[in-house]
Design an enzyme around this catalytic site. Structure first.
Site, PDB file in Angstrom:
ATOM      1  N   LYS A  30       1.285  11.009 -40.458  1.00  0.00           N
ATOM      2  CA  LYS A  30       1.127   9.325 -40.936  1.00  0.00           C
ATOM      3  C   LYS A  30       0.678   8.905 -39.907  1.00  0.00           C
ATOM      4  O   LYS A  30       1.579   8.697 -38.832  1.00  0.00           O
ATOM      5  CB  LYS A  30       2.238   8.726 -41.893  1.00  0.00           C
ATOM      6  CG  LYS A  30       2.478   8.145 -43.192  1.00  0.00           C
ATOM      7  CD  LYS A  30       3.722   8.083 -43.532  1.00  0.00           C
ATOM      8  CE  LYS A  30       3.615   7.004 -44.707  1.00  0.00           C
ATOM      9  NZ  LYS A  30       4.576   6.537 -45.310  1.00  0.00           N
TER      10      LYS A  30
HETATM   11  C1  E4P Z   1       4.100   4.457 -48.214  1.00  0.00           C
HETATM   12  O1  E4P Z   1       4.166   5.690 -47.630  1.00  0.00           O
HETATM   13  C2  E4P Z   1       5.447   3.668 -47.876  1.00  0.00           C
HETATM   14  O2  E4P Z   1       6.216   4.881 -47.109  1.00  0.00           O
HETATM   15  C3  E4P Z   1       6.097   2.960 -49.101  1.00  0.00           C
HETATM   16  O3  E4P Z   1       5.767   3.826 -50.558  1.00  0.00           O
HETATM   17  C4  E4P Z   1       6.689   1.797 -48.782  1.00  0.00           C
HETATM   18  O4  E4P Z   1       7.563   1.679 -49.871  1.00  0.00           O
HETATM   19  P1  E4P Z   1       8.027  -0.247 -50.080  1.00  0.00           P
HETATM   20  O5  E4P Z   1       7.156  -0.913 -49.719  1.00  0.00           O
HETATM   21  O6  E4P Z   1       9.197  -0.301 -50.999  1.00  0.00           O
HETATM   22  O7  E4P Z   1       8.394   0.186 -48.403  1.00  0.00           O
END
Ligand code: E4P
Length: 218
Positions: free
Chosen positions: A87
Site C-alpha cells: 500500500k
Molecule cells: C483503506 O484502506 C483505509 O484503511 C480505510 O478504509 C480508512 O478508513 P477510515 O476513514 O474509516 O479511517
C-alpha cells in the site's frame, strides 16, 4: 464485488473469514496501532498472521515518504507472503514507486485517493488497486460516491485494469451504492459487513415460521 475487511484485528478477520464472504484485508498504520502492534518485527509478523487467516489479498502500508525508502520497504513487505499487496500513498514519490513496483511484478494499492485526477495517475502508474476514501470525503461535506462514479467512467473509457477499492466505508448504504456504481472492491469494518444481514422482516418471518413449526411438531 470483492469484500475486504478494514482492520488489523485478528479475531474480526477470523470472524469475517468464517462467514465465507471475505476476499481480503486492508490495514493501515492507524489500524495496526489500534491493535497495539508496534516495532518492525511485530508488524511484519502480524501481516503474516493475517495472511495465514485469509485466502485473499492483504494490503500492508509503507511508512516511508520518499522513493528509495518506499521501494526498500515495499520489497520487504512483498517478500513476506504472496498475498501481500504493497500500500503506497498518493504522493509524488508514491506514484514513482507504484510504477517501479508495477514494472517489477509487485502488486500495489494506492491509498489516500480523494480525486479523479489522483485515481487517473495511480492507474497510469500501474496500481493494482486504487483506494478512494468515501467516508472521509463525506465527513467534509463532499460526495464520496460521486468520486467512485467518476473513477469508474474514466477507467472504463480507457480500459484501465486498476481495480477500484472503495475505502473508508462507514455504513451499509455505502456498500450498496458502491456495488451499483461498479466498484470492484469495498473495504469496511466487520460491523458494516454484518449490517448487510439485517432486516426486521427476516427476523419477524423466521420467528413466525418457527412458531408455526413448533405448533405442529411439539
Ligand atoms: C483503506 O484502506 C483505509 O484503511 C480505510 O478504509 C480508512 O478508513 P477510515 O476513514 O474509516 O479511517
Amino acid at each position: 464485488m470483492k469484500f475486504f475487511i478494514d482492520t488489523a484485528n485478528l479475531d474480526q478477520i477470523s470472524e469475517a473469514q468464517q462467514l465465507g464472504v471475505l476476499d481480503g484485508v486492508t490495514t493501515n498504520p492507524s489500524l495496526m496501532a489500534k491493535e497495539g502492534i508496534t516495532g518492525k518485527d511485530n508488524i511484519l509478523k502480524h501481516y503474516v498472521d493475517i495472511c495465514n487467516i485469509v485466502e485473499g489479498d492483504v494490503s500492508a502500508e509503507v511508512v516511508s515518504t520518499e522513493f528509495d525508502g518506499m521501494i526498500k520497504e515495499g520489497e520487504e513487505l512483498a517478500e513476506l507472503h504472496e498475498q501481500i499487496v504493497v500500500k503506497v500513498p498518493m504522493i509524488k514519490d508514491g506514484v514513482k514507486a507504484l510504477k517501479y513496483f508495477s514494472d517489477h511484478g509487485i502488486r500495489t494499492n494506492c491509498t489516500l485517493v480523494f480525486s479523479a485526477g489522483q485515481a487517473l495517475l495511480a492507474a497510469k502508474a500501474g496500481a493494482t488497486y486504487v483506494s478512494p476514501f468515501l467516508g472521509r470525503l463525506d465527513d467534509i461535506s463532499t460526495d464520496g460516491l460521486n468520486l467512485i462514479s467518476e473513477i469508474r467512467l474514466i477507467y472504463d473509457n480507457y480500459d484501465f485494469q486498476t481495480q477500484i477499492l472503495a475505502a473508508s466505508i462507514r455504513h451499509t448504504m455505502h456498500i450498496i451504492d458502491c456495488a451499483k456504481l461498479g466498484a470492484d472492491v469495498m473495504t469496511g469494518p466487520l460491523s458494516v459487513i454484518d449490517g448487510l444481514l439485517k432486516h426486521p422482516l427476516t427476523d419477524i418471518g423466521l420467528e413466525k415460521f418457527l412458531a408455526d413449526y413448533r405448533k405442529g411438531n411439539s
